[in-house]
Design a protein around this motif. Structure first.
Motif, PDB file in Angstrom:
ATOM      1  N   ILE A  44      37.939 -13.219   5.666  1.00  0.00           N
ATOM      2  CA  ILE A  44      39.317 -13.670   5.462  1.00  0.00           C
ATOM      3  C   ILE A  44      39.942 -12.939   4.277  1.00  0.00           C
ATOM      4  N   LYS A  45      39.174 -12.771   3.210  1.00  0.00           N
ATOM      5  CA  LYS A  45      39.676 -12.047   2.040  1.00  0.00           C
ATOM      6  C   LYS A  45      40.016 -10.605   2.414  1.00  0.00           C
ATOM      7  N   ASN A  46      39.146  -9.958   3.175  1.00  0.00           N
ATOM      8  CA  ASN A  46      39.405  -8.584   3.612  1.00  0.00           C
ATOM      9  C   ASN A  46      40.629  -8.515   4.519  1.00  0.00           C
ATOM     10  N   LEU A  47      40.829  -9.509   5.381  1.00  0.00           N
ATOM     11  CA  LEU A  47      42.018  -9.534   6.223  1.00  0.00           C
ATOM     12  C   LEU A  47      43.277  -9.626   5.366  1.00  0.00           C
ATOM     13  N   SER A  48      43.224 -10.424   4.320  1.00  0.00           N
ATOM     14  CA  SER A  48      44.375 -10.564   3.434  1.00  0.00           C
ATOM     15  C   SER A  48      44.688  -9.250   2.742  1.00  0.00           C
ATOM     16  N   ILE A  49      43.655  -8.533   2.312  1.00  0.00           N
ATOM     17  CA  ILE A  49      43.854  -7.248   1.646  1.00  0.00           C
ATOM     18  C   ILE A  49      44.465  -6.250   2.623  1.00  0.00           C
ATOM     19  N   VAL A  50      43.952  -6.220   3.839  1.00  0.00           N
ATOM     20  CA  VAL A  50      44.479  -5.307   4.849  1.00  0.00           C
ATOM     21  C   VAL A  50      45.924  -5.649   5.177  1.00  0.00           C
ATOM     22  N   SER A  51      46.233  -6.939   5.316  1.00  0.00           N
ATOM     23  CA  SER A  51      47.591  -7.326   5.698  1.00  0.00           C
ATOM     24  C   SER A  51      48.598  -7.014   4.586  1.00  0.00           C
ATOM     25  N   GLU A  52      48.186  -7.026   3.335  1.00  0.00           N
ATOM     26  CA  GLU A  52      49.087  -6.679   2.239  1.00  0.00           C
ATOM     27  C   GLU A  52      49.441  -5.199   2.282  1.00  0.00           C
ATOM     28  N   ASN A  53      48.524  -4.371   2.744  1.00  0.00           N
ATOM     29  CA  ASN A  53      48.758  -2.935   2.830  1.00  0.00           C
ATOM     30  C   ASN A  53      49.410  -2.529   4.144  1.00  0.00           C
ATOM     31  N   ASP A  54      49.487  -3.430   5.091  1.00  0.00           N
ATOM     32  CA  ASP A  54      50.038  -3.150   6.413  1.00  0.00           C
ATOM     33  C   ASP A  54      51.540  -3.403   6.395  1.00  0.00           C
ATOM     34  N   THR A  55      52.286  -2.538   7.035  1.00  0.00           N
ATOM     35  CA  THR A  55      53.737  -2.698   7.059  1.00  0.00           C
ATOM     36  C   THR A  55      54.188  -3.575   8.211  1.00  0.00           C
TER      37      THR A  55
END
Length: 75
Positions: A58-69
């Motif tokens: 879940i933490k990794n998903l949050s990091i990815v979603s912050e970098n995703d446009t």
């Protein structure tokens, strides 16, 4: 039946291998869509590997979603 509610498919998914999930997902677009959601994989990871790994996912998903446009459901 394909009309099972999503939570039952989530539960059934815990008993299937990745190959079986892939094959089952190819049988209809509804299952393919369901099996490709973050919610499904978060549930599967938590059930198969425990909550510590699930929290990391879940933490990794949050990091990815912050970098995703694109729009992400977790935001």
């Amino acid at each position: 039946s394909i009309d099972l509610i999503d939570s039952l498919w989530f539960h059934i998914g815990t008993y299937l291998s990745l190959e079986d999930l892939d094959r089952l997902g190819r049988t209809c677009t509804r299952l393919q869509t369901l099996f490709n959601t973050d919610d499904f994989w978060a549930y599967l990871i938590r059930k198969k590997f425990g909550s510590a790994i699930w929290r990391r996912y879940i933490k990794n998903l949050s990091i990815v979603s912050e970098n995703d446009t694109t729009t992400c459901r977790l935001k």
